[in-house]
Design a protein around this motif. Structure first.
Motif, PDB file in Angstrom:
ATOM      1  N   VAL A  82       0.855  -1.178   0.000  1.00 35.76           N
ATOM      2  CA  VAL A  82       0.000   0.000   0.000  1.00 35.76           C
ATOM      3  C   VAL A  82       0.898   1.237   0.000  1.00 35.76           C
ATOM      4  N   GLU A  83       0.669   2.127  -0.959  1.00 33.93           N
ATOM      5  CA  GLU A  83       1.483   3.336  -1.099  1.00 33.93           C
ATOM      6  C   GLU A  83       0.835   4.500  -0.353  1.00 33.93           C
ATOM      7  N   SER A  84       1.648   5.307   0.305  1.00 33.62           N
ATOM      8  CA  SER A  84       1.155   6.465   1.058  1.00 33.62           C
ATOM      9  C   SER A  84       1.842   7.736   0.585  1.00 33.62           C
ATOM     10  N   ASN A  85       1.830   7.942  -0.735  1.00 33.66           N
ATOM     11  CA  ASN A  85       2.541   9.068  -1.332  1.00 33.66           C
ATOM     12  C   ASN A  85       1.638  10.252  -1.654  1.00 33.66           C
ATOM     13  N   GLY A  86       0.387  10.208  -1.220  1.00 31.58           N
ATOM     14  CA  GLY A  86      -0.524  11.310  -1.489  1.00 31.58           C
ATOM     15  C   GLY A  86      -1.154  11.229  -2.866  1.00 31.58           C
ATOM     16  N   SER A  87      -1.933  12.263  -3.184  1.00 33.64           N
ATOM     17  CA  SER A  87      -2.592  12.392  -4.487  1.00 33.64           C
ATOM     18  C   SER A  87      -2.251  13.759  -5.072  1.00 33.64           C
ATOM     19  N   LEU A  88      -2.164  13.803  -6.393  1.00 31.05           N
ATOM     20  CA  LEU A  88      -1.861  15.046  -7.099  1.00 31.05           C
ATOM     21  C   LEU A  88      -3.031  15.366  -8.031  1.00 31.05           C
TER      22      LEU A  88
END
Length: 321
Positions: A82-88
Motif C-alpha cells: 500500500v502506497e502512502s505518497n498522497g494524491s496530485l
C-alpha cells in the motif's frame, strides 16, 4: 452472539473480502462463497484502488470522508504494497479554473506550483504550472490487495469457495452477510448500476509516484501508477447500466487524458480495457441493513476501497452486538 458464530459471506469483491476478514478477526467461523471462478470478478477488479477521502469530498457527501479516514491505515495493516505518497490534482492549461473549483470543495491539500510539481513528479517537470497536493492520501493495486485478503482469511481459519452461486443459506450458518452487489437487486430494489471504465497501459517512458487526477469540466480522469510501468487510467463514473464493451468516445477520452498528462503515453501499450457496474443506491451512499439473519452490505458506488473497512465494522457490530 459469541465470536464463534458460523457466518456465510456471499460475494468475494472488495466488500465481501473485507467483511469476511473483519468477521474472522472477531472470532467468527467464516465461509466466503463467490459465484464467479475467481475473487474480485466484478467491479472491484477494475477499480483504481485510490484511498483518497479528501479528494472524494469534491463530489461526495461529507459522510464519505468522515467514514473513510481510517481506510488507509486499515489497508496498510492488512495487505502489502500500500502506497502512502498522497494524491496530485492537475488540469490542462485551458481548464485551470477547475483546480480552483476542486479546492473550494475539498481540504487537507497544499496549493503547489511548477517547482513543487516537478519535485513530486520529475517526469511532469515543466508541464503544469499549478496543482493541488493531498499528502495524507494513498493507493493500492486491487489485483494484489484482493488475493492478499483472501490469503489472510484462510490463515484466520476461514473458507473460500468459488463457483458457488447457490450456496445454501440453511447449511448450518448463524448469519448470512450478502455482499453480492447488483445480484442482490431482488432484495434491495433501489439499487442501480453505475458504469466504470478503465484502460491498463504499460509505458516505460513515464514514471509516476502517486495517483494523478486530471480535471475536466465534463469527466475527471485519474491515472494510477502500478508496478512494472503499468498505469490504470479510469473515469470516476458514468451514469449508465450498459455493461458492454467500452465505447470509442470513452476510450478516446481516457487515452487523451494520459497523453495530456505526458506525451510519452502516446507510445504506451494497451494491455487491457474493461468496464464494470458499481452497485449504487439513489443517494450514492452505501448501507448496511438487516433482514432477520441476513445482513446486506451494498451500494458502494465508487467508494468500495475507501468505505469497506467502515462498513465491515458496522456489519460485525450488528452481528456481535
Amino acid at each position: 452472539m459469541s465470536g464463534g458464530a458460523a457466518i456465510l459471506v456471499r460475494g468475494a469483491g472488495v466488500a465481501g473480502l473485507v467483511t469476511a476478514v473483519t468477521l474472522a478477526e472477531r472470532g467468527a467461523k467464516v465461509t466466503l462463497a463467490e459465484a464467479g471462478s475467481r475473487i474480485g470478478s466484478g467491479a472491484s477488479w477494475m477499480a483504481g484502488g485510490m484511498l483518497a477521502p479528501w479528494c472524494e469530498a469534491a463530489d461526495a457527501p461529507r459522510e464519505v470522508t468522515e467514514h473513510s479516514l481510517g481506510s488507509l491505515s486499515w489497508w496498510r495493516s492488512h495487505v502489502p504494497d500500500v502506497e502512502s505518497n498522497g494524491s496530485l490534482v492537475l488540469a490542462p492549461a485551458r481548464d485551470t479554473a477547475e483546480i480552483t473549483r476542486f479546492g473550494r470543495r475539498t481540504s487537507h491539500f497544499e496549493e503547489i506550483g511548477a517547482e513543487e510539481i516537478a519535485r513530486l513528479e520529475p517526469d511532469l517537470a515543466g508541464r503544469f504550472s499549478r496543482g493541488l497536493f493531498f499528502p495524507e492520501e494513498g493507493h493500492l493495486d486491487p489485483r494484489k490487495a484482493l488475493p492478499a485478503l483472501a490469503d489472510r482469511l484462510v490463515r484466520l481459519g476461514g473458507r473460500l469457495l468459488l463457483d458457488q452461486a447457490d450456496m445454501p443459506a440453511s447449511a448450518g450458518f448463524d448469519y448470512i452477510v450478502d455482499c453480492t452487489g447488483l445480484r442482490a437487486r431482488e432484495a434491495l430494489g433501489t439499487l442501480r448500476g453505475v458504469r466504470g471504465e478503465m484502460i491498463l497501459l504499460r509505458c516505460r517512458d513515464v514514471s509516476l509516484h502517486r495517483p494523478v487526477r486530471m480535471l475536466h469540466p465534463r469527466i475527471p480522469v485519474y491515472i494510477v501508477p502500478r508496478a512494472d510501468h503499468l498505469f490504470m487510467v479510469g473515469a470516476t463514473m458514468v451514469e449508465s447500466e450498459n455493461a458492454g464493451p467500452m465505447t470509442l468516445r470513452s476510450m478516446s477520452e481516457l487515452m487523451n487524458a494520459a497523453w495530456v498528462l505526458h506525451p510519452g503515453f502516446a507510445e504506451a501499450e494497451i494491455i487491457e480495457m474493461g468496464t464494470g457496474l458499481r452497485p449504487s443506491y439513489p443517494d450514492n451512499m452505501p448501507l448496511v441493513t438487516q433482514e432477520g439473519r441476513t445482513v446486506f452490505v451494498n451500494g458502494m458506488f465508487r467508494h468500495g476501497y475507501l468505505l469497506s473497512p467502515w462498513l465491515a465494522a458496522r456489519a460485525a457490530d450488528l452481528i456481535f452486538g
